[in-house]
Design a protein around this motif. Structure first.
Motif, mmCIF file in Angstrom:
data_model
loop_
_atom_site.group_PDB
_atom_site.id
_atom_site.type_symbol
_atom_site.label_atom_id
_atom_site.label_comp_id
_atom_site.label_asym_id
_atom_site.label_seq_id
_atom_site.Cartn_x
_atom_site.Cartn_y
_atom_site.Cartn_z
ATOM 1 N N ARG A 185 35.845 -19.258 -16.293
ATOM 2 C CA ARG A 185 36.772 -18.152 -16.528
ATOM 3 C C ARG A 185 36.240 -17.303 -17.667
ATOM 4 N NH1 ARG A 185 43.068 -18.865 -18.182
ATOM 5 N NH2 ARG A 185 43.607 -16.680 -17.994
ATOM 6 N N ASP A 186 36.553 -16.033 -17.647
ATOM 7 C CA ASP A 186 36.162 -15.147 -18.742
ATOM 8 C C ASP A 186 36.756 -15.668 -20.042
ATOM 9 O OD1 ASP A 186 34.932 -13.539 -16.892
ATOM 10 O OD2 ASP A 186 36.651 -12.224 -16.649
ATOM 11 N N ARG A 187 36.036 -15.464 -21.102
ATOM 12 C CA ARG A 187 36.542 -15.877 -22.415
ATOM 13 C C ARG A 187 37.781 -15.063 -22.732
ATOM 14 N NH1 ARG A 187 34.402 -20.622 -24.130
ATOM 15 N NH2 ARG A 187 32.229 -20.656 -23.566
ATOM 16 N N GLY A 188 38.851 -15.738 -22.996
ATOM 17 C CA GLY A 188 40.100 -15.055 -23.302
ATOM 18 C C GLY A 188 40.661 -15.587 -24.603
ATOM 19 N N ARG A 189 41.958 -15.663 -24.651
ATOM 20 C CA ARG A 189 42.606 -16.159 -25.854
ATOM 21 C C ARG A 189 42.314 -17.645 -26.042
ATOM 22 N NH1 ARG A 189 48.547 -14.298 -24.521
ATOM 23 N NH2 ARG A 189 48.500 -16.489 -24.014
ATOM 24 N N VAL A 190 42.386 -18.061 -27.269
ATOM 25 C CA VAL A 190 42.181 -19.473 -27.585
ATOM 26 C C VAL A 190 43.352 -20.262 -26.999
ATOM 27 C CG1 VAL A 190 42.001 -21.144 -29.455
ATOM 28 C CG2 VAL A 190 40.921 -18.902 -29.680
ATOM 29 N N GLY A 191 43.064 -21.401 -26.421
ATOM 30 C CA GLY A 191 44.100 -22.239 -25.845
ATOM 31 C C GLY A 191 44.321 -21.997 -24.361
ATOM 32 N N MET A 192 43.694 -20.969 -23.811
ATOM 33 C CA MET A 192 43.835 -20.707 -22.379
ATOM 34 C C MET A 192 42.836 -21.575 -21.614
ATOM 35 S SD MET A 192 46.216 -18.505 -22.025
ATOM 36 C CE MET A 192 46.018 -17.829 -20.412
ATOM 37 N N ALA A 193 43.076 -21.729 -20.334
ATOM 38 C CA ALA A 193 42.200 -22.549 -19.495
ATOM 39 C C ALA A 193 40.780 -21.984 -19.498
ATOM 40 C CB ALA A 193 42.740 -22.593 -18.076
ATOM 41 N N ARG A 194 39.796 -22.868 -19.469
ATOM 42 C CA ARG A 194 38.402 -22.432 -19.444
ATOM 43 C C ARG A 194 37.904 -22.226 -18.023
ATOM 44 N NH1 ARG A 194 36.008 -27.257 -22.689
ATOM 45 N NH2 ARG A 194 37.493 -28.221 -21.315
ATOM 46 N N TRP A 195 38.690 -22.649 -17.042
ATOM 47 C CA TRP A 195 38.287 -22.592 -15.652
ATOM 48 C C TRP A 195 39.323 -21.844 -14.833
ATOM 49 C CZ3 TRP A 195 33.518 -24.333 -15.041
ATOM 50 C CH2 TRP A 195 33.036 -25.292 -15.929
ATOM 51 N N LYS A 196 38.903 -21.356 -13.681
ATOM 52 C CA LYS A 196 39.818 -20.814 -12.690
ATOM 53 C C LYS A 196 39.296 -21.256 -11.330
ATOM 54 C CE LYS A 196 37.431 -16.377 -12.349
ATOM 55 N NZ LYS A 196 37.525 -14.953 -12.544
ATOM 56 N N TYR A 197 40.120 -21.114 -10.318
ATOM 57 C CA TYR A 197 39.707 -21.461 -8.964
ATOM 58 C C TYR A 197 39.567 -20.181 -8.151
ATOM 59 C CZ TYR A 197 40.371 -26.454 -9.587
ATOM 60 O OH TYR A 197 40.243 -27.745 -10.007
ATOM 61 N N ALA A 198 38.435 -20.039 -7.465
ATOM 62 C CA ALA A 198 38.172 -18.899 -6.597
ATOM 63 C C ALA A 198 38.237 -19.368 -5.148
ATOM 64 C CB ALA A 198 36.795 -18.300 -6.895
ATOM 65 N N TYR A 199 38.839 -18.568 -4.287
ATOM 66 C CA TYR A 199 39.016 -18.905 -2.878
ATOM 67 C C TYR A 199 37.675 -18.966 -2.170
ATOM 68 C CZ TYR A 199 40.736 -18.574 1.919
ATOM 69 O OH TYR A 199 40.998 -18.802 3.249
ATOM 70 N N ASP A 200 37.473 -20.013 -1.366
ATOM 71 C CA ASP A 200 36.261 -20.169 -0.564
ATOM 72 C C ASP A 200 36.668 -20.076 0.905
ATOM 73 O OD1 ASP A 200 33.880 -20.812 0.629
ATOM 74 O OD2 ASP A 200 33.768 -22.844 -0.151
ATOM 75 N N PRO A 201 36.518 -18.889 1.534
ATOM 76 C CA PRO A 201 36.983 -18.736 2.919
ATOM 77 C C PRO A 201 36.227 -19.595 3.920
ATOM 78 C CG PRO A 201 35.831 -16.766 2.200
ATOM 79 C CD PRO A 201 35.943 -17.670 1.009
#
Length: 98
Positions: free
Chosen positions: A54-70
């Motif tokens: 995941r893009d670097r955001g605020r401190v304490g936010m998730a470091r990962w995200k899930y992207a859809y794989d069709p």
């Protein structure tokens, strides 16, 4: 077990944030599969999401995200040379005379 609110991107789950269990390393699983029941009672459709940084955001936010794989295909697995089945009848190596 510990969970982390993880955002989903693309596909039917786009924009949703779900609590995902994390492992001992603090990372969520590499793939997240969501079975969706068929309305006619047939086999369920499985939505596949892959973990991406995941893009670097605020401190304490998730470091990962899930992207859809069709495509929904399984990832490449390691193939160990010793796990191949024997190619000779009887399971003996070709050089074994004996």
């Amino acid at each position: 077990m510990k969970s982390e609110d993880t955002p989903f991107e693309g596909g039917p789950m786009d924009g949703r944030v779900l609590p995902v269990l994390v492992g001992m390393t603090g990372h969520p699983p590499k793939t997240y599969r969501i079975p969706v029941p068929a309305p006619d009672g047939g086999p369920p459709t499985v939505l596949v999401y892959r973990r991406v940084p995941r893009d670097r955001g605020r401190v304490g936010m998730a470091r990962w995200k899930y992207a859809y794989d069709p495509t929904g295909k399984k990832g490449a697995r390691r193939k160990w040379p010793w796990s191949k089945p024997d190619s000779t009848p009887g399971g003996k190596p070709d050089d074994a005379d004996g």
